[in-house]
Design a protein around this motif. Structure first.
Motif, mmCIF file in Angstrom:
data_model
loop_
_atom_site.group_PDB
_atom_site.id
_atom_site.type_symbol
_atom_site.label_atom_id
_atom_site.label_comp_id
_atom_site.label_asym_id
_atom_site.label_seq_id
_atom_site.Cartn_x
_atom_site.Cartn_y
_atom_site.Cartn_z
ATOM 1 N N ILE A 338 15.120 -14.257 33.574
ATOM 2 C CA ILE A 338 14.004 -14.076 32.626
ATOM 3 C C ILE A 338 12.874 -13.314 33.314
ATOM 4 N N MET A 339 12.550 -13.718 34.546
ATOM 5 C CA MET A 339 11.450 -13.062 35.271
ATOM 6 C C MET A 339 11.731 -11.578 35.472
ATOM 7 N N LYS A 340 12.989 -11.278 35.779
ATOM 8 C CA LYS A 340 13.343 -9.884 36.027
ATOM 9 C C LYS A 340 13.176 -9.058 34.758
ATOM 10 N N GLU A 341 13.689 -9.600 33.649
ATOM 11 C CA GLU A 341 13.561 -8.870 32.373
ATOM 12 C C GLU A 341 12.098 -8.645 32.006
ATOM 13 N N GLU A 342 11.300 -9.697 32.153
ATOM 14 C CA GLU A 342 9.886 -9.591 31.769
ATOM 15 C C GLU A 342 9.135 -8.665 32.727
ATOM 16 N N SER A 343 9.502 -8.718 33.989
ATOM 17 C CA SER A 343 8.854 -7.860 34.982
ATOM 18 C C SER A 343 9.152 -6.389 34.691
ATOM 19 N N ASP A 344 10.383 -6.108 34.265
ATOM 20 C CA ASP A 344 10.741 -4.726 33.918
ATOM 21 C C ASP A 344 9.977 -4.263 32.673
ATOM 22 N N TYR A 349 8.760 -3.932 37.971
ATOM 23 C CA TYR A 349 9.998 -3.774 38.745
ATOM 24 C C TYR A 349 9.937 -4.581 40.042
ATOM 25 N N SER A 350 9.703 -5.866 39.879
ATOM 26 C CA SER A 350 9.451 -6.737 41.033
ATOM 27 C C SER A 350 10.683 -6.917 41.895
ATOM 28 N N PRO A 351 10.516 -6.768 43.198
ATOM 29 C CA PRO A 351 11.636 -7.060 44.098
ATOM 30 C C PRO A 351 11.847 -8.568 44.221
ATOM 31 N N VAL A 352 13.031 -8.920 44.674
ATOM 32 C CA VAL A 352 13.336 -10.332 44.890
ATOM 33 C C VAL A 352 13.168 -10.617 46.380
ATOM 34 N N LEU A 353 12.458 -11.678 46.703
ATOM 35 C CA LEU A 353 12.271 -12.009 48.121
ATOM 36 C C LEU A 353 12.244 -13.520 48.291
ATOM 37 N N MET A 354 12.495 -13.960 49.506
ATOM 38 C CA MET A 354 12.517 -15.403 49.712
ATOM 39 C C MET A 354 11.200 -15.866 50.310
ATOM 40 N N SER A 355 10.967 -17.164 50.238
ATOM 41 C CA SER A 355 9.743 -17.732 50.772
ATOM 42 C C SER A 355 10.033 -18.441 52.082
ATOM 43 N N GLY A 356 9.358 -18.021 53.137
ATOM 44 C CA GLY A 356 9.455 -18.737 54.410
ATOM 45 C C GLY A 356 8.662 -20.037 54.373
ATOM 46 N N PRO A 357 7.402 -19.992 53.913
ATOM 47 C CA PRO A 357 6.603 -21.229 53.849
ATOM 48 C C PRO A 357 7.080 -22.194 52.759
ATOM 49 N N PHE A 358 6.713 -23.453 52.909
ATOM 50 C CA PHE A 358 6.910 -24.493 51.872
ATOM 51 C C PHE A 358 5.921 -24.282 50.735
ATOM 52 N N HIS A 359 6.247 -24.802 49.574
ATOM 53 C CA HIS A 359 5.276 -24.897 48.478
ATOM 54 C C HIS A 359 5.568 -26.169 47.714
ATOM 55 N N ASP A 360 4.665 -26.514 46.777
ATOM 56 C CA ASP A 360 4.923 -27.685 45.932
ATOM 57 C C ASP A 360 6.284 -27.551 45.249
ATOM 58 N N ALA A 361 6.649 -26.315 44.928
ATOM 59 C CA ALA A 361 7.919 -26.064 44.228
ATOM 60 C C ALA A 361 9.128 -26.595 45.003
ATOM 61 N N LEU A 362 9.037 -26.625 46.331
ATOM 62 C CA LEU A 362 10.182 -27.104 47.129
ATOM 63 C C LEU A 362 10.574 -28.512 46.690
ATOM 64 N N PHE A 363 9.566 -29.357 46.433
ATOM 65 C CA PHE A 363 9.873 -30.737 46.077
ATOM 66 C C PHE A 363 10.183 -30.891 44.594
ATOM 67 N N MET A 364 9.591 -30.024 43.766
ATOM 68 C CA MET A 364 9.960 -30.045 42.350
ATOM 69 C C MET A 364 11.444 -29.672 42.205
#
Ligand SMILES: [Zn+2]
Length: 415
Positions: A338-344, A349-364
């Motif tokens: 969904i994010m990719k379609e909406e970004s386009d 044209y957002s690239p996909v990248l990973m997160s090195g740091p933790f975020h609240d999302a990690l536990f969600m």
């Protein structure tokens, strides 16, 4: 509809005044007076946006917009507004206020979502005050450990007392608010806190996952001796052994040649640490992160081999202690899609990248599918008053969050 950039910008800069240090820094330690003040102000903005608010017994601020269909699993968005002691203006706040702006835009447009949406400012994400973070999100998802309320800050105040001063009555005995199945998706927007988007010249990125770290402590032991008298071929020098391992570890990780594979030795202790004594004992830390678990396991194996081989070559004994082991947590494919379609559609044209740091999302992520949006930040600087993100980039990120949230809240996916 486009989000209201001026409103979002005003709120971000208004919030930065609370706990302001120097020209551009903030200090809003978890559960502190400044934290409480920030939560109070943000609560007001939530209400203006049309959310029904409450502050729970762990200091989380939760706003709720009822959907048409009360039976559907809900959508949650959020981040945090607490900060490091010498922190920046955008870490956490961009995502928390961005999520509120999304709701405000929906209600401005008279849109009633099909599913209920909640926005959460999670309490104590940073963890610097009590040396253990992501507290609020772990409370909401039933992942708190025994004794957490008894942890003390550097002035000897327990978290329990700090929370009472904050104005809530913490209670560990209650069952978590959310159970598996209650939540369709969690979305978090955050500044990247890294240099990848800047290097690619992109304002916004779609996160593929959060790479969990392996933390090890390695101890090498040789034999101390006089720097002036022990011949080189008779030495058992733990520091030379450690240097060899650190260099080979760096080589090993670099050879992988992936942005997502990173290895660090950030701390080293030498005993007896004297210029004319051969180092007898050296302790150093290993931080290894990779979004690809198989690759991380293979690097870890090779690292163990390097340590063993080097220790034996330098006539040292070695010990390896494991401090933390957390697996990578991947974002849901359907949300990334969904994010990719909406970004386009937005021509980002957002690239996909990973997160090195933790975020609240990690536990969600242990409770529901999740997706994350990163916003470019200057030179990747964060946890520092110099942290900076362009309002244009934040606006683009929040617009993408809006469109993603709208799709998910109106869709029948994840019934
Ligand atoms: Zn953060």
């Amino acid at each position: 509809m486009p989000i209201n950039r001026d409103r979002l910008s005003n709120n971000l800069y208004e919030l930065a005044k609370i706990g302001k240090i120097g020209e551009t820094g903030v200090c809003r330690l978890a559960h502190s007076k400044e934290d409480r003040q920030a939560i109070q102000v943000v609560k007001g903005w939530m209400e203006e946006a049309g959310l029904i608010t409450r502050i729970d017994e762990f200091g989380n601020l939760i706003g709720r917009l009822e959907g048409r269909d009360k039976e559907k699993p809900i959508l949650i968005m959020g981040s945090h507004v607490d900060s490091q002691p010498y922190g920046g203006r955008f870490d956490g706040t961009a995502g928390a206020l961005g999520a509120i702006e999304v709701i405000h835009t929906l209600t401005d447009d008279g849109i009633v979502p099909n599913r209920t949406i909640e926005v959460i400012c999670f309490s104590d994400e940073e963890g610097c005050r009590f040396n253990k973070g992501v507290f609020g999100v772990r409370a909401l998802t039933g992942m708190l450990e025994d004794g957490e309320l008894d942890r003390k800050d550097k002035n000897g105040m327990t978290r329990r007392d700090a929370l009472k001063e904050f104005g809530v009555e913490p209670d560990l005995s209650k069952s978590p608010v959310y159970q598996k199945g209650d939540v369709a998706a969690f979305l978090e927007l955050h500044i990247e806190q890294g240099p990848v988007l800047e290097a690619q010249g992109k304002p916004v990125g779609i996160v593929s996952g959060i790479s969990g770290p392996i933390w090890l402590t390695v101890t090498l032991e040789g034999f101390a001796g006089h720097a002036g008298s022990v011949p080189m071929n008779l030495r058992q020098d733990a520091l030379v052994g450690a240097s060899e391992i650190i260099r080979q570890y760096d080589d090993l990780v670099k050879r992988v040649g992936e942005d997502t594979t990173v290895g660090t030795v950030g701390s080293l202790q030498v005993f007896p640490n004297s210029r004319n004594i051969i180092a007898e004992k050296v302790e150093f830390t290993i931080d290894l992160r990779d979004i690809d678990l198989e690759r991380r396991t293979s690097i870890e194996k090779q690292l163990y081999h390097i340590i063993e081989k080097t220790a034996s070559a330098y006539n040292l004994t070695h010990k390896i202690k494991e401090d933390t082991r957390s697996g990578p947590r991947y974002c849901a494919e359907w949300i990334k899609e969904i994010m990719k379609e909406e970004s386009d559609k937005l021509k980002l044209y957002s690239p996909v990248l990973m997160s090195g740091p933790f975020h609240d999302a990690l536990f969600m992520s242990y409770m529901c599918d999740y997706g994350m949006i990163f916003v470019r930040c200057e030179k990747g600087i964060s946890h520092n008053p110099l942290e900076f993100a362009e309002m244009n980039d934040i606006e683009n990120g929040v617009q993408l969050l809006y469109q993603t949230a709208l799709r998910i809240s109106q869709s029948n996916e994840k019934e």
